[in-house]
Design a protein around this motif. Sequence first.
Motif, mmCIF file in Angstrom:
data_model
loop_
_atom_site.group_PDB
_atom_site.id
_atom_site.type_symbol
_atom_site.label_atom_id
_atom_site.label_comp_id
_atom_site.label_asym_id
_atom_site.label_seq_id
_atom_site.Cartn_x
_atom_site.Cartn_y
_atom_site.Cartn_z
ATOM 1 N N THR A 54 0.851 -1.190 0.000
ATOM 2 C CA THR A 54 0.000 0.000 0.000
ATOM 3 C C THR A 54 0.883 1.235 0.000
ATOM 4 N N ALA A 55 0.407 2.318 -0.612
ATOM 5 C CA ALA A 55 1.218 3.526 -0.765
ATOM 6 C C ALA A 55 1.134 4.441 0.441
ATOM 7 N N ASN A 56 2.284 4.872 0.903
ATOM 8 C CA ASN A 56 2.392 5.808 2.014
ATOM 9 C C ASN A 56 2.649 7.207 1.453
ATOM 10 N N THR A 57 1.803 7.634 0.513
ATOM 11 C CA THR A 57 2.037 8.905 -0.184
ATOM 12 C C THR A 57 0.768 9.739 -0.284
ATOM 13 N N ALA A 62 -2.502 1.340 -4.311
ATOM 14 C CA ALA A 62 -1.749 0.201 -3.812
ATOM 15 C C ALA A 62 -1.349 -0.609 -5.038
ATOM 16 N N VAL A 63 -0.434 -1.537 -4.862
ATOM 17 C CA VAL A 63 -0.032 -2.408 -5.969
ATOM 18 C C VAL A 63 -0.029 -3.854 -5.513
ATOM 19 N N TYR A 64 -0.194 -4.754 -6.480
ATOM 20 C CA TYR A 64 -0.109 -6.178 -6.177
ATOM 21 C C TYR A 64 0.504 -6.914 -7.364
ATOM 22 N N SER A 65 1.030 -8.099 -7.081
ATOM 23 C CA SER A 65 1.646 -8.925 -8.103
ATOM 24 C C SER A 65 1.554 -10.376 -7.680
ATOM 25 N N THR A 66 1.315 -11.264 -8.614
ATOM 26 C CA THR A 66 1.296 -12.692 -8.293
ATOM 27 C C THR A 66 2.672 -13.327 -8.432
ATOM 28 N N ILE A 69 6.976 -9.870 -10.673
ATOM 29 C CA ILE A 69 7.501 -9.335 -11.938
ATOM 30 C C ILE A 69 6.557 -8.287 -12.507
ATOM 31 N N THR A 70 5.321 -8.665 -12.698
ATOM 32 C CA THR A 70 4.305 -7.778 -13.254
ATOM 33 C C THR A 70 3.440 -7.246 -12.118
ATOM 34 N N TRP A 71 3.325 -5.911 -12.038
ATOM 35 C CA TRP A 71 2.596 -5.256 -10.962
ATOM 36 C C TRP A 71 1.363 -4.544 -11.505
ATOM 37 N N THR A 72 0.298 -4.563 -10.713
ATOM 38 C CA THR A 72 -0.963 -3.937 -11.082
ATOM 39 C C THR A 72 -1.382 -2.972 -9.980
ATOM 40 N N THR A 73 -1.906 -1.815 -10.374
ATOM 41 C CA THR A 73 -2.400 -0.834 -9.406
ATOM 42 C C THR A 73 -3.825 -1.180 -8.998
ATOM 43 N N THR A 74 -4.134 -0.964 -7.737
ATOM 44 C CA THR A 74 -5.489 -1.101 -7.240
ATOM 45 C C THR A 74 -5.794 0.109 -6.364
ATOM 46 N N THR A 75 -7.032 0.258 -5.942
ATOM 47 C CA THR A 75 -7.467 1.448 -5.224
ATOM 48 C C THR A 75 -7.792 1.139 -3.771
ATOM 49 N N GLY A 107 -6.508 -8.720 -1.760
ATOM 50 C CA GLY A 107 -5.453 -7.745 -1.989
ATOM 51 C C GLY A 107 -5.753 -6.783 -3.121
ATOM 52 N N VAL A 108 -6.948 -6.886 -3.695
ATOM 53 C CA VAL A 108 -7.346 -6.057 -4.830
ATOM 54 C C VAL A 108 -8.491 -5.135 -4.442
ATOM 55 N N THR A 109 -9.550 -5.684 -3.880
ATOM 56 C CA THR A 109 -10.728 -4.924 -3.461
ATOM 57 C C THR A 109 -10.652 -4.699 -1.955
ATOM 58 N N TRP A 110 -10.594 -3.415 -1.562
ATOM 59 C CA TRP A 110 -10.413 -3.037 -0.162
ATOM 60 C C TRP A 110 -11.668 -2.370 0.393
ATOM 61 N N THR A 111 -11.955 -2.628 1.677
ATOM 62 C CA THR A 111 -13.087 -2.033 2.373
ATOM 63 C C THR A 111 -12.574 -1.185 3.529
ATOM 64 N N LEU A 112 -13.070 0.036 3.645
ATOM 65 C CA LEU A 112 -12.652 0.945 4.700
ATOM 66 C C LEU A 112 -13.169 0.477 6.052
ATOM 67 N N ARG A 113 -12.296 0.513 7.048
ATOM 68 C CA ARG A 113 -12.636 0.172 8.433
ATOM 69 C C ARG A 113 -12.229 1.354 9.312
ATOM 70 N N THR A 114 -12.725 1.403 10.541
ATOM 71 C CA THR A 114 -12.400 2.503 11.449
ATOM 72 C C THR A 114 -11.667 1.966 12.666
ATOM 73 N N LEU A 115 -10.564 2.643 13.015
ATOM 74 C CA LEU A 115 -9.805 2.282 14.210
ATOM 75 C C LEU A 115 -10.315 3.098 15.396
ATOM 76 N N PRO A 116 -10.268 2.544 16.614
ATOM 77 C CA PRO A 116 -10.787 3.259 17.792
ATOM 78 C C PRO A 116 -9.838 4.321 18.340
ATOM 79 N N VAL A 117 -8.655 4.492 17.738
ATOM 80 C CA VAL A 117 -7.662 5.461 18.196
ATOM 81 C C VAL A 117 -7.220 6.278 16.989
#
Length: 192
Positions: A54-57, A62-66, A69-75, A107-117
Amino acid sequence: GPVAYGNNTFVTISGTSSSAASSTDGVTWTLRTTPLSSIGSSTLVFGNGKFVATANTNTTQAVYSTDGITWTTTTMPAVDLWQSVAFGSNTFISVATSTSAASSTDGVTWTLRTLPVSSTFQGATFGNGKFVAVAQYRSSAVYSTDGITWTATTISSNTQENWMSVAYGNGVFVATSGQNLTTPGSTTTAAS
């Protein structure tokens, strides 16, 4: 950059460019390219047949690869600084600099969660059936058994410690601090 191992391949990804590298023996490395110009100082993990970073920017990328070698962007589900990614119990999680967390089974489809802190979460890991993430400049950590519902817990009484990472091994979670502490006995914290 971070290194992960899976599918008989070592993979590393650059935090400052679009570069990645892969190796089958850990000695000879081949330069690869990701579709992101910079992923930041994020972490890389392998799980369910994929390398995921995941991007810290302050982005949603985010990116993933099986194969490394070949990388794919995801959201990712929100714009944030996604600091750390972990895998366990067939689930990927990522924690960020706010109260944001995200979970994904592929690792492709992400769901937002909330942290208590509300804090900058620098490190996350999985062990003993739970995810644990440590908070920078807080006395807190968070944990979850499913990556969806999170609970706050206390690491120490010093709220100025810069908790950078957390790992699990031999039945114990160990968190490390990047802060120079002067109180005797307070430089290492471990919890099971």
